[in-house]
Design a protein around this motif. Structure first.
Motif, PDB file in Angstrom:
ATOM      1  N   ARG A  80       0.867  -1.170   0.000  1.00 48.62           N
ATOM      2  CA  ARG A  80       0.000   0.000   0.000  1.00 48.62           C
ATOM      3  C   ARG A  80       0.907   1.225   0.000  1.00 48.62           C
ATOM      4  O   ARG A  80       2.006   1.192   0.544  1.00 48.62           O
ATOM      5  CB  ARG A  80      -0.846  -0.034   1.277  1.00 48.62           C
ATOM      6  CG  ARG A  80      -2.284   0.328   1.056  1.00 48.62           C
ATOM      7  CD  ARG A  80      -3.078   0.062   2.303  1.00 48.62           C
ATOM      8  NE  ARG A  80      -2.476   0.718   3.455  1.00 48.62           N
ATOM      9  CZ  ARG A  80      -2.709   0.332   4.714  1.00 48.62           C
ATOM     10  NH1 ARG A  80      -3.509  -0.670   4.982  1.00 48.62           N
ATOM     11  NH2 ARG A  80      -2.126   0.964   5.708  1.00 48.62           N
ATOM     12  N   LYS A  81       0.417   2.327  -0.550  1.00 51.27           N
ATOM     13  CA  LYS A  81       1.269   3.493  -0.759  1.00 51.27           C
ATOM     14  C   LYS A  81       1.887   4.015   0.546  1.00 51.27           C
ATOM     15  O   LYS A  81       3.093   4.265   0.634  1.00 51.27           O
ATOM     16  CB  LYS A  81       0.444   4.601  -1.432  1.00 51.27           C
ATOM     17  CG  LYS A  81       1.279   5.608  -2.167  1.00 51.27           C
ATOM     18  CD  LYS A  81       0.398   6.450  -3.079  1.00 51.27           C
ATOM     19  CE  LYS A  81       1.187   7.421  -3.921  1.00 51.27           C
ATOM     20  NZ  LYS A  81       2.063   8.292  -3.241  1.00 51.27           N
TER      21      LYS A  81
ATOM     22  N   GLU B 295       5.875   4.194   1.684  1.00 51.31           N
ATOM     23  CA  GLU B 295       6.545   5.432   2.133  1.00 51.31           C
ATOM     24  C   GLU B 295       7.256   5.192   3.464  1.00 51.31           C
ATOM     25  O   GLU B 295       8.386   5.644   3.669  1.00 51.31           O
ATOM     26  CB  GLU B 295       5.519   6.579   2.273  1.00 51.31           C
ATOM     27  CG  GLU B 295       4.992   7.100   0.936  1.00 51.31           C
ATOM     28  CD  GLU B 295       6.103   7.493  -0.051  1.00 51.31           C
ATOM     29  OE1 GLU B 295       7.009   8.239   0.346  1.00 51.31           O
ATOM     30  OE2 GLU B 295       6.071   7.024  -1.213  1.00 51.31           O
ATOM     31  N   SER B 296       6.607   4.465   4.370  1.00 52.97           N
ATOM     32  CA  SER B 296       7.240   4.185   5.669  1.00 52.97           C
ATOM     33  C   SER B 296       8.480   3.313   5.480  1.00 52.97           C
ATOM     34  O   SER B 296       9.518   3.521   6.130  1.00 52.97           O
ATOM     35  CB  SER B 296       6.272   3.462   6.603  1.00 52.97           C
ATOM     36  OG  SER B 296       5.144   4.259   6.801  1.00 52.97           O
ATOM     37  N   LEU B 297       8.365   2.331   4.593  1.00 52.08           N
ATOM     38  CA  LEU B 297       9.529   1.463   4.340  1.00 52.08           C
ATOM     39  C   LEU B 297      10.684   2.270   3.772  1.00 52.08           C
ATOM     40  O   LEU B 297      11.857   2.043   4.085  1.00 52.08           O
ATOM     41  CB  LEU B 297       9.149   0.347   3.353  1.00 52.08           C
ATOM     42  CG  LEU B 297       8.367  -0.829   3.933  1.00 52.08           C
ATOM     43  CD1 LEU B 297       7.929  -1.777   2.822  1.00 52.08           C
ATOM     44  CD2 LEU B 297       9.214  -1.585   4.960  1.00 52.08           C
TER      45      LEU B 297
ATOM     46  N   ASN C  77       1.287  -6.844   0.816  1.00 48.78           N
ATOM     47  CA  ASN C  77      -0.060  -7.289   0.423  1.00 48.78           C
ATOM     48  C   ASN C  77      -0.121  -8.791   0.140  1.00 48.78           C
ATOM     49  O   ASN C  77      -1.102  -9.276  -0.418  1.00 48.78           O
ATOM     50  CB  ASN C  77      -0.512  -6.540  -0.826  1.00 48.78           C
ATOM     51  CG  ASN C  77      -0.629  -5.064  -0.570  1.00 48.78           C
ATOM     52  OD1 ASN C  77      -0.680  -4.645   0.593  1.00 48.78           O
ATOM     53  ND2 ASN C  77      -0.668  -4.258  -1.630  1.00 48.78           N
ATOM     54  N   THR C  78       0.937  -9.507   0.486  1.00 47.88           N
ATOM     55  CA  THR C  78       0.906 -10.945   0.223  1.00 47.88           C
ATOM     56  C   THR C  78       0.345 -11.690   1.432  1.00 47.88           C
ATOM     57  O   THR C  78       0.464 -11.237   2.566  1.00 47.88           O
ATOM     58  CB  THR C  78       2.310 -11.471  -0.171  1.00 47.88           C
ATOM     59  OG1 THR C  78       2.164 -12.785  -0.707  1.00 47.88           O
ATOM     60  CG2 THR C  78       3.275 -11.510   0.994  1.00 47.88           C
ATOM     61  N   ARG C  79      -0.251 -12.852   1.162  1.00 46.25           N
ATOM     62  CA  ARG C  79      -0.879 -13.620   2.257  1.00 46.25           C
ATOM     63  C   ARG C  79       0.192 -14.292   3.111  1.00 46.25           C
ATOM     64  O   ARG C  79       1.226 -14.705   2.582  1.00 46.25           O
ATOM     65  CB  ARG C  79      -1.780 -14.713   1.669  1.00 46.25           C
ATOM     66  CG  ARG C  79      -2.937 -14.138   0.919  1.00 46.25           C
ATOM     67  CD  ARG C  79      -3.734 -15.218   0.220  1.00 46.25           C
ATOM     68  NE  ARG C  79      -4.570 -14.542  -0.766  1.00 46.25           N
ATOM     69  CZ  ARG C  79      -5.860 -14.798  -0.951  1.00 46.25           C
ATOM     70  NH1 ARG C  79      -6.462 -15.720  -0.258  1.00 46.25           N
ATOM     71  NH2 ARG C  79      -6.544 -14.122  -1.849  1.00 46.25           N
ATOM     72  N   SER C  80      -0.111 -14.457   4.398  1.00 45.42           N
ATOM     73  CA  SER C  80       0.876 -15.100   5.267  1.00 45.42           C
ATOM     74  C   SER C  80       0.691 -16.617   5.271  1.00 45.42           C
ATOM     75  O   SER C  80       1.498 -17.337   5.833  1.00 45.42           O
ATOM     76  CB  SER C  80       0.752 -14.565   6.697  1.00 45.42           C
ATOM     77  OG  SER C  80      -0.557 -14.804   7.151  1.00 45.42           O
TER      78      SER C  80
ATOM     79  N   GLU D 179      -6.962 -10.268  -0.353  1.00 46.20           N
ATOM     80  CA  GLU D 179      -8.177  -9.615  -0.835  1.00 46.20           C
ATOM     81  C   GLU D 179      -8.119  -8.138  -0.483  1.00 46.20           C
ATOM     82  O   GLU D 179      -7.475  -7.752   0.498  1.00 46.20           O
ATOM     83  CB  GLU D 179      -9.395 -10.252  -0.180  1.00 46.20           C
ATOM     84  CG  GLU D 179      -9.728 -11.563  -0.826  1.00 46.20           C
ATOM     85  CD  GLU D 179     -10.878 -12.255  -0.154  1.00 46.20           C
ATOM     86  OE1 GLU D 179     -11.534 -11.630   0.692  1.00 46.20           O
ATOM     87  OE2 GLU D 179     -11.089 -13.427  -0.481  1.00 46.20           O
ATOM     88  N   ILE D 180      -8.847  -7.342  -1.279  1.00 43.57           N
ATOM     89  CA  ILE D 180      -8.752  -5.887  -1.142  1.00 43.57           C
ATOM     90  C   ILE D 180      -9.091  -5.397   0.274  1.00 43.57           C
ATOM     91  O   ILE D 180      -8.422  -4.525   0.826  1.00 43.57           O
ATOM     92  CB  ILE D 180      -9.623  -5.216  -2.235  1.00 43.57           C
ATOM     93  CG1 ILE D 180      -9.049  -3.873  -2.615  1.00 43.57           C
ATOM     94  CG2 ILE D 180     -11.062  -5.089  -1.884  1.00 43.57           C
ATOM     95  CD1 ILE D 180      -8.792  -3.792  -4.094  1.00 43.57           C
ATOM     96  N   ASN D 181     -10.096  -6.023   0.901  1.00 45.41           N
ATOM     97  CA  ASN D 181     -10.475  -5.615   2.270  1.00 45.41           C
ATOM     98  C   ASN D 181      -9.361  -5.901   3.262  1.00 45.41           C
ATOM     99  O   ASN D 181      -9.108  -5.112   4.179  1.00 45.41           O
ATOM    100  CB  ASN D 181     -11.737  -6.369   2.728  1.00 45.41           C
ATOM    101  CG  ASN D 181     -12.935  -5.831   2.001  1.00 45.41           C
ATOM    102  OD1 ASN D 181     -12.879  -4.727   1.459  1.00 45.41           O
ATOM    103  ND2 ASN D 181     -14.007  -6.609   1.973  1.00 45.41           N
ATOM    104  N   ALA D 182      -8.737  -7.035   3.082  1.00 42.43           N
ATOM    105  CA  ALA D 182      -7.639  -7.403   3.992  1.00 42.43           C
ATOM    106  C   ALA D 182      -6.482  -6.415   3.829  1.00 42.43           C
ATOM    107  O   ALA D 182      -5.823  -6.037   4.801  1.00 42.43           O
ATOM    108  CB  ALA D 182      -7.181  -8.820   3.697  1.00 42.43           C
ATOM    109  N   ILE D 183      -6.260  -5.969   2.606  1.00 37.40           N
ATOM    110  CA  ILE D 183      -5.173  -4.996   2.377  1.00 37.40           C
ATOM    111  C   ILE D 183      -5.502  -3.688   3.098  1.00 37.40           C
ATOM    112  O   ILE D 183      -4.647  -3.096   3.766  1.00 37.40           O
ATOM    113  CB  ILE D 183      -4.960  -4.772   0.859  1.00 37.40           C
ATOM    114  CG1 ILE D 183      -4.399  -6.046   0.225  1.00 37.40           C
ATOM    115  CG2 ILE D 183      -4.015  -3.586   0.610  1.00 37.40           C
ATOM    116  CD1 ILE D 183      -4.213  -6.006  -1.263  1.00 37.40           C
ATOM    117  N   SER D 184      -6.753  -3.279   3.003  1.00 40.19           N
ATOM    118  CA  SER D 184      -7.073  -1.987   3.627  1.00 40.19           C
ATOM    119  C   SER D 184      -7.037  -2.087   5.156  1.00 40.19           C
ATOM    120  O   SER D 184      -6.879  -1.088   5.842  1.00 40.19           O
ATOM    121  CB  SER D 184      -8.411  -1.447   3.133  1.00 40.19           C
ATOM    122  OG  SER D 184      -9.391  -2.377   3.442  1.00 40.19           O
ATOM    123  N   ARG D 185      -7.132  -3.308   5.672  1.00 43.30           N
ATOM    124  CA  ARG D 185      -7.093  -3.470   7.137  1.00 43.30           C
ATOM    125  C   ARG D 185      -5.666  -3.533   7.703  1.00 43.30           C
ATOM    126  O   ARG D 185      -5.485  -3.489   8.916  1.00 43.30           O
ATOM    127  CB  ARG D 185      -7.840  -4.747   7.554  1.00 43.30           C
ATOM    128  CG  ARG D 185      -9.365  -4.596   7.534  1.00 43.30           C
ATOM    129  CD  ARG D 185     -10.020  -5.703   8.358  1.00 43.30           C
ATOM    130  NE  ARG D 185      -9.623  -7.038   7.917  1.00 43.30           N
ATOM    131  CZ  ARG D 185     -10.257  -7.739   6.977  1.00 43.30           C
ATOM    132  NH1 ARG D 185     -11.321  -7.254   6.378  1.00 43.30           N
ATOM    133  NH2 ARG D 185      -9.838  -8.940   6.643  1.00 43.30           N
TER     134      ARG D 185
END
Ligand SMILES: C[S@@+](CC[C@H](N)C(=O)[O-])C[C@H]1O[C@@H](n2cnc3c(N)ncnc32)[C@H](O)[C@@H]1O
Length: 404
Positions: free
Chosen positions: A124-125, A129-131, A163-166, A175-181
């Motif tokens: 995610r953007k 930036e933090s990285l 954004n990769t699954r663990s 999934e998009i919702n998981a990314i936003s969380r």
């Protein structure tokens, strides 16, 4: 040796091996117990791990004696970095360097730009930036030994915030919702993880050499019988269809400054190049000799023709490797192996390996079996003919001794 290898109470999180995630690692106390036994009863001065991965065996050897000469090899630059940091630890300036990092992170001034293919897909953007800020903080550290420790500590933070699954070692988008969380705790987690773990990096071996390369090429350059003990866990099949060590490592490899990685030059070309250059991954027309063919024939006979090429390609590399391993090892070979499944046929890598080593005058003196307790490689990997296909659930430890 190998009387009780369950080590059910062992928790990686208690020791250095729990400070970074790497796929299919060996269980540290098992390796230490085998090595201890061999070292106590024999005159051992050198240990070789040709597929060192996260450095479990080499580190445990160092814990037994810092005088041992340790030699390792791995094709994956992330494995090289991880093992180097475990074996060289940090130096006395590390606490000052931690303060420098913290002070930079509280007021970041110079932020170095960086980018890599598909980074928007995997981060995610705001996280990217933090990285970027943490990456710049690490790049400002002058002391190389401590800087490598900081990169090491960043690896799990990168993966956890990506954004990769663990649930898998492959890169598989959430999934998009998981990314936003995903909570952006990059900076706070980085600081807490270095402070929590730095004390585990106070040991060091002064006597180690790590090669970042294809062991099939490197091993030919070693003298015969140059290592007293070889201890390793080789890949169980081609990386692409077993464990994708390379793909797992790419997000960290793209983030870490290239100046701090051992690179031959091709490793960052794409997300799958490390896996396709790994054991059994290359396309080649090389073929097995009659003895080797007979060893795998019982399995090939039950596998569909379309999969033969993949299996033969792996075993061609694997037998070349084992032959050289026997040549360069003077006393003991210790292998941790898994039996993979192709077309619902379990390929008994343990029996095949034992037979091959015996043919090279290394007799089997011990064998033990261990359930694999925590696995990201699912027990069921795919569906073939409407039936689930199970993957490796056990690992086998075999010890072979040179006959003469
Ligand atoms: C099973 S893992 C080793 C794990 C290690 N024992 C540990 O505890 O972390 C196998 C390793 O072999 C490496 N590898 C695969 N093909 C290779 C090759 N041709 N040359 C050198 N290393 C290779 C992979 O990068 C991976 O790190």
């Amino acid at each position: 040796m190998l009387n009780n290898i369950a080590f059910k109470d062992y928790k990686k999180s208690d020791d250095i091996h729990g400070t970074v995630l790497y796929p299919a690692v060996m269980v540290a106390p098992v390796q230490k117990s085998v090595l201890n036994d061999i070292i106590l009863k024999n005159d051992i001065s050198s240990i070789f791990d040709p597929f060192h991965g996260s450095g479990t065996a080499l580190y445990e050897a160092m814990e037994i004696s810092t005088n041992l000469h340790l030699v390792g090899c791995d094709i994956n630059p992330l494995a090289n970095l991880i093992t180097r940091v475990k074996l060289q630890g940090v130096n006395s300036h590390v606490f000052k360097d931690i303060e420098k990092i913290k002070s930079y992170l509280s007021d970041p001034k110079q932020i170095y730009p960086f980018s890599f293919p598909n980074m928007e897909k995997w981060f995610r953007k705001d996280i990217f930036e933090s990285l970027k800020i943490v990456r710049s903080a690490i790049m400002n550290i002058k002391d190389e030994q401590n800087r490598l420790f900081f990169w090491y500590m960043l690896c799990d933070i990168i993966r956890k915030h990506s954004n990769t699954r663990s649930s898998t070692y492959k890169l598989h988008i959430k999934e998009i919702n998981a990314i936003s969380r995903i909570e952006n705790k990059v900076v706070a987690n980085f600081i807490s993880t270095i402070e929590k773990n730095v004390d585990k990096f106070m040991h060091e071996s002064k006597n180690f050499v790590l090669y970042k390369c294809d062991v099939l090429k490197k091993i030919k350059a070693f003298d015969s019988r140059v290592f007293d003990v070889s201890i390793t866990s080789p890949p169980y099949g081609d990386n692409a269809t077993t464990v994708p060590y390379g793909q797992f490592s790419m997000l960290a490899l793209y983030t870490i400054s290239q100046n701090d990685l051992e690179l031959e030059g091709w490793e960052l070309d794409n997300y799958s190049v490390i896996d396709s250059n790994s054991l059994g991954g290359r396309n080649s027309e090389d073929t097995l000799n009659t003895y080797e063919k007979n060893l795998i024939k019982p399995y090939l006979d039950r596998i569909s023709i379309s999969k033969h090429k993949k299996v033969i390609r792996f075993f061609y590399d694997y037998f070349q490797f084992l032959k050289e391993l026997c040549r360069v090892t003077d006393k003991y070979i210790v292998l941790t192996l898994g039996n993979r499944t192709v077309d619902r046929v379990q390929i008994n890598l343990t029996d095949i390996t034992k037979a091959f080593l015996e043919s090279q005058n290394f007799s089997n003196i011990k064998q033990a079996q261990r359930d694999i307790p925590v696995k990201r490689t699912p027990k069921v990997t795919s569906i073939v003919h409407q039936k689930p296909v199970s993957s490796m659930n056990c690992e086998y430890i075999i010890v072979h001794k040179r006959d003469i």
